[in-house]
Design an enzyme around this catalytic site. Sequence first.
Site, PDB file in Angstrom:
ATOM      1  N   ASP A 227       0.742  -1.075   0.272  1.00  0.00           N
ATOM      2  CA  ASP A 227      -0.030  -0.004  -0.058  1.00  0.00           C
ATOM      3  C   ASP A 227       0.894   1.236  -0.099  1.00  0.00           C
ATOM      4  O   ASP A 227       0.359   2.069  -0.800  1.00  0.00           O
ATOM      5  CB  ASP A 227      -0.968   0.129   1.055  1.00  0.00           C
ATOM      6  CG  ASP A 227      -2.133  -1.092   1.101  1.00  0.00           C
ATOM      7  OD1 ASP A 227      -2.093  -1.649  -0.037  1.00  0.00           O
ATOM      8  OD2 ASP A 227      -2.864  -1.186   1.898  1.00  0.00           O
TER       9      ASP A 227
ATOM     10  N   CYS B 188     -31.610 -13.631  36.925  1.00  0.00           N
ATOM     11  CA  CYS B 188     -31.003 -13.754  38.303  1.00  0.00           C
ATOM     12  C   CYS B 188     -31.325 -12.651  39.174  1.00  0.00           C
ATOM     13  O   CYS B 188     -30.815 -12.845  40.218  1.00  0.00           O
ATOM     14  CB  CYS B 188     -29.452 -13.967  38.075  1.00  0.00           C
ATOM     15  SG  CYS B 188     -28.515 -12.409  37.572  1.00  0.00           S
TER      16      CYS B 188
ATOM     17  N   ASP C 105       0.686   4.510  -2.599  1.00  0.00           N
ATOM     18  CA  ASP C 105       0.490   5.885  -2.010  1.00  0.00           C
ATOM     19  C   ASP C 105       1.463   6.857  -2.202  1.00  0.00           C
ATOM     20  O   ASP C 105       1.469   7.967  -3.017  1.00  0.00           O
ATOM     21  CB  ASP C 105       0.569   5.938  -0.438  1.00  0.00           C
ATOM     22  CG  ASP C 105      -0.588   5.103   0.176  1.00  0.00           C
ATOM     23  OD1 ASP C 105      -1.680   4.847  -0.521  1.00  0.00           O
ATOM     24  OD2 ASP C 105      -0.562   4.888   1.219  1.00  0.00           O
TER      25      ASP C 105
ATOM     26  N   GLU D 133     -27.607 -15.758 -14.596  1.00  0.00           N
ATOM     27  CA  GLU D 133     -26.704 -15.020 -13.766  1.00  0.00           C
ATOM     28  C   GLU D 133     -27.554 -14.559 -12.490  1.00  0.00           C
ATOM     29  O   GLU D 133     -28.897 -14.756 -12.398  1.00  0.00           O
ATOM     30  CB  GLU D 133     -26.016 -13.834 -14.351  1.00  0.00           C
ATOM     31  CG  GLU D 133     -27.163 -12.940 -15.057  1.00  0.00           C
ATOM     32  CD  GLU D 133     -26.630 -12.150 -15.936  1.00  0.00           C
ATOM     33  OE1 GLU D 133     -26.532 -11.015 -15.892  1.00  0.00           O
ATOM     34  OE2 GLU D 133     -26.031 -12.254 -17.198  1.00  0.00           O
TER      35      GLU D 133
ATOM     36  N   ILE E 245     -36.855  -5.914 -16.264  1.00  0.00           N
ATOM     37  CA  ILE E 245     -37.000  -7.317 -16.786  1.00  0.00           C
ATOM     38  C   ILE E 245     -38.493  -7.827 -16.111  1.00  0.00           C
ATOM     39  O   ILE E 245     -38.796  -7.300 -15.057  1.00  0.00           O
ATOM     40  CB  ILE E 245     -36.018  -8.468 -16.405  1.00  0.00           C
ATOM     41  CG1 ILE E 245     -34.891  -7.599 -15.672  1.00  0.00           C
ATOM     42  CG2 ILE E 245     -35.854  -9.161 -17.663  1.00  0.00           C
ATOM     43  CD1 ILE E 245     -33.652  -8.578 -15.368  1.00  0.00           C
TER      44      ILE E 245
ATOM     45  N   LYS F 110     -29.256 -12.364  -9.529  1.00  0.00           N
ATOM     46  CA  LYS F 110     -30.076 -11.043  -9.805  1.00  0.00           C
ATOM     47  C   LYS F 110     -29.618 -10.267  -8.535  1.00  0.00           C
ATOM     48  O   LYS F 110     -30.080 -10.513  -7.357  1.00  0.00           O
ATOM     49  CB  LYS F 110     -31.447 -11.148  -9.715  1.00  0.00           C
ATOM     50  CG  LYS F 110     -32.355  -9.843  -9.836  1.00  0.00           C
ATOM     51  CD  LYS F 110     -33.894  -9.932 -10.206  1.00  0.00           C
ATOM     52  CE  LYS F 110     -34.547  -8.551 -10.593  1.00  0.00           C
ATOM     53  NZ  LYS F 110     -34.226  -7.592  -9.694  1.00  0.00           N
TER      54      LYS F 110
ATOM     55  N   CYS G  71     -31.642  -8.068  36.235  1.00  0.00           N
ATOM     56  CA  CYS G  71     -31.886  -9.246  35.189  1.00  0.00           C
ATOM     57  C   CYS G  71     -32.972  -9.970  35.430  1.00  0.00           C
ATOM     58  O   CYS G  71     -33.205 -10.477  36.394  1.00  0.00           O
ATOM     59  CB  CYS G  71     -30.405 -10.036  35.297  1.00  0.00           C
ATOM     60  SG  CYS G  71     -30.425 -11.607  34.499  1.00  0.00           S
TER      61      CYS G  71
ATOM     62  N   LYS H 140     -37.554 -15.372  -9.140  1.00  0.00           N
ATOM     63  CA  LYS H 140     -37.252 -15.045  -7.874  1.00  0.00           C
ATOM     64  C   LYS H 140     -37.012 -16.088  -6.871  1.00  0.00           C
ATOM     65  O   LYS H 140     -37.303 -17.251  -7.218  1.00  0.00           O
ATOM     66  CB  LYS H 140     -38.656 -14.170  -7.361  1.00  0.00           C
ATOM     67  CG  LYS H 140     -38.811 -12.866  -8.059  1.00  0.00           C
ATOM     68  CD  LYS H 140     -37.775 -11.758  -7.500  1.00  0.00           C
ATOM     69  CE  LYS H 140     -38.607 -10.576  -7.605  1.00  0.00           C
ATOM     70  NZ  LYS H 140     -37.852  -9.378  -6.707  1.00  0.00           N
TER      71      LYS H 140
HETATM   72  S1  IVH Z   1     -30.626  -7.472 -16.935  1.00  0.00           S
HETATM   73  C1  IVH Z   1     -32.946  -5.862 -20.220  1.00  0.00           C
HETATM   74  N1  IVH Z   1     -29.319  -8.479 -15.009  1.00  0.00           N
HETATM   75  O1  IVH Z   1     -32.946  -5.967 -11.861  1.00  0.00           O
HETATM   76  C2  IVH Z   1     -32.244  -6.462 -19.230  1.00  0.00           C
HETATM   77  N2  IVH Z   1     -30.830  -7.028 -14.563  1.00  0.00           N
HETATM   78  O2  IVH Z   1     -35.829  -5.437 -13.560  1.00  0.00           O
HETATM   79  C3  IVH Z   1     -31.893  -5.308 -18.393  1.00  0.00           C
HETATM   80  N3  IVH Z   1     -30.635  -6.600 -11.886  1.00  0.00           N
HETATM   81  O3  IVH Z   1     -33.008  -2.491 -12.855  1.00  0.00           O
HETATM   82  C4  IVH Z   1     -31.396  -5.772 -16.571  1.00  0.00           C
HETATM   83  N4  IVH Z   1     -29.316  -8.245 -11.310  1.00  0.00           N
HETATM   84  O4  IVH Z   1     -31.052  -3.487 -11.720  1.00  0.00           O
HETATM   85  C5  IVH Z   1     -30.197  -7.728 -15.261  1.00  0.00           C
HETATM   86  N5  IVH Z   1     -27.832  -9.940 -13.518  1.00  0.00           N
HETATM   87  C6  IVH Z   1     -28.664  -9.001 -13.727  1.00  0.00           C
HETATM   88  C7  IVH Z   1     -29.417  -8.288 -12.727  1.00  0.00           C
HETATM   89  C8  IVH Z   1     -30.192  -7.159 -13.167  1.00  0.00           C
HETATM   90  C9  IVH Z   1     -30.145  -7.076 -10.944  1.00  0.00           C
HETATM   91  C10 IVH Z   1     -31.619  -5.399 -11.776  1.00  0.00           C
HETATM   92  C11 IVH Z   1     -31.242  -4.210 -12.538  1.00  0.00           C
HETATM   93  C12 IVH Z   1     -32.607  -3.942 -13.189  1.00  0.00           C
HETATM   94  C13 IVH Z   1     -33.582  -4.825 -12.613  1.00  0.00           C
HETATM   95  C14 IVH Z   1     -34.645  -5.422 -13.848  1.00  0.00           C
END
Ligand code: IVH
Length: 724
Positions: free
Chosen positions: A54, A437, A58, A140, A104, A142, A434, A340
């Site tokens: 570090d 006790c 710096d 991936e 989405i 969310k 307490c 979800k």
């Molecule tokens: S793709 C057209 N990938 O979810 C696709 N969104 O409603 C655009 N989000 O506002 C989004 N992880 O903030 C995508 N792996 C991911 C995500 C992701 C979180 C959030 C993003 C967006 C919302 C979609």
Amino acid sequence: MPQDDLFASADASGSANPVPGSPTTVADEAARLRALLNEHAHRYYVLDEPTIPDAEYDRLFQALQAIEAAHPELRTPDSPTQRVIGQVLDGFEPVRHAVPMLSIRTETDTEASGAVAFDARVRRELALGEDAPSVEYAAELKFDGLAINLRYENGVLVQAATRGDGETGENVTQNIRTIGQIPLRLHGTHAPVIEVRGEVFMRRDAFEALNERQREQGAKTFVNPRNAAAGAVRQLDPGIAAQRPLSFFAYGLGEVQGWDVPPTHSGVLDALAAFGLPVCAERCVAQGAEGLVAFHRDIGARRDKLPFDIDGIVYKVNRRDLQERLGFVTREPRWAVAHKYPAQEQLTQVEGIDIQVGRTGKLTPVARLKPVFVGGVTVTNATLHNLFELRRKRVRIGDTVIVRRAGDVIPEVVGVVPGERPAYVPNFRMPRHCPICGSTVVREPGEVNHRCSGGLFCAAQRKQALLHFAQRRAMDIEGLGEKLVDQLVDGDIVRTLPDLYKMGFAKLAELDRMAEKSAQNLLDSLEKSKQKATLPRFLFGLGIRHVGETTAKDLARHFGKMGHKGDEKNEGIMNASYEQLLAVRDVGPIVAQSIRTFFDQEHNCEVVEQLRAAGVSWPEHEPSAEADAATLPLYGKTVVLTGTLPTLAREEAKAMLEAAGAKVAGSVSKKTHYVVAGAEAGSKLDKAQELGITILDEQGLRDLLASAAHGSAPADAQVSGEGA
Ligand code: IVH
């Protein structure tokens, strides 16, 4: 010319072509420092593999700062000095997105059927017949934070904007620049425009630490990591924003000019990672619904262990030409869906407020709740932390509250739904005595926590102390669980730790539901625990405040023995002075003081002696300079063991590594230096491969230990972990 201008002859614009062999221009030097610092920042923040200390970073940083102070015109937007800017903003300027930021569609069916339905829809829209091959997807996580658009022009970050309404967001460039993980310049591309989209979020540990700090200062806590992250990004003072550690993962693109975008989404993510952007390693290319279901299930099982919150999985059709064919319905793409998981926050009612007394006497108000399913389990209690937090949140019996349960963290009440309070309910008060006790409850000046002053006189503290001593990571007394401890303490059979070893068969067998066989089993496991004790386990089991497993190991390694109180030789941990304790790695003033205070109490030393007299023993060694962990050959290295090794038991391998100074961790991350994989190694091995971590088999492990012991660098040690 200012005196400190070492480059007085140089052309500040940097446009001059220096004659070969002539002194470098200031502009060249600034560019060199910028490139160097950006490279090291990437290694540090994104790869977690710093290659310079570090202090050296710096030094380079200050050199660049000095040049820029003398030549403000050389200050570029990608300069690492521009990450923190002190100026407070009076509002955010609107930014119109070149390509709208869409949302989405959400699949709320959290079962496998959610993925199956999406795949079926995609196949229908693409008019794929039943025997057409499966569709390839990129799956991936969310992330639960907020969406950000990063605009890079000619490879340099020029603007960061929030999503806003999707058409227009806010210019938050200054705050985003404070996120060390976000490169200010992309590696290997100068494309005129590349907009990268992704999520800014706060890791759970950063969130917990932030809230813990807020609680200690009696300040307002944040409801969840997402709110804390959103607050930090939209903080008008970039200095404050910089103190809230944020993370970022890229997941897509906005406007692109002059870059040949890879044909698949997974290829895009690989390319973004190669540009130096953080891309989450927990992703996969999945074939058909089956592949999606498997990923959703796999991550679902590990969701609690992830270092950050996610609220689901995002599935995307992998081929970009197919994405184009599928197109959009209103503002949502047909080629993506968010599948979800069960919510981590739910509403329920407070039925009562109880007080729990912990091992150290801390009184914690706990809300008794109408049972609610949250984060995948049914929750009936949630912590309110302390009186001040409870007051600030204005929680009263009968209130409707938001309960949060995420990761391994205990469920907590994060807030009250206003306006739903029934009739008048009195304010909650902390008891003055307490509830267990009857000892006086005290609160030290400047402390937020109330404590029972009863010490081991308090049955609640005694029970917790026994459970702590008996746990697997301490003395590992099998069969000594909560119910039994309750009976032993309430029946006055066990008052102190040594009493455990004095229990007779007859007394035990009399206890409720204690059949003869289990009485004998318990006596057997008590006997076993005497033999398998080690100094670190024993020390940890004593429950000294601030002495966790790691500190116990460090202490044992450093001092070698426990020692005896009043012993002439004045040896061992018991007799170590405050200063001697401070010499142990990672032991600071608070921990040293706590250890000293513990052994200054006669009765605690008495407990140790009585346990020894009862037959608890452990191997000891002489303290030696070599025992100083920092001098051990694998000090600073983190190793993960997975699968079954041909000859070594996991515990043996662990002990060998620890003896060499390595830390043995349970999960693979960017911080891991080696993964030792045996037969049937599972996801940890995959993860290691994805992250490019050195993988060893048993022989590799033995070689590593041998070469480390001889002081030579391990042959395959391309990993360099010793930054600062
Ligand atoms: S793709 C057209 N990938 O979810 C696709 N969104 O409603 C655009 N989000 O506002 C989004 N992880 O903030 C995508 N792996 C991911 C995500 C992701 C979180 C959030 C993003 C967006 C919302 C979609």
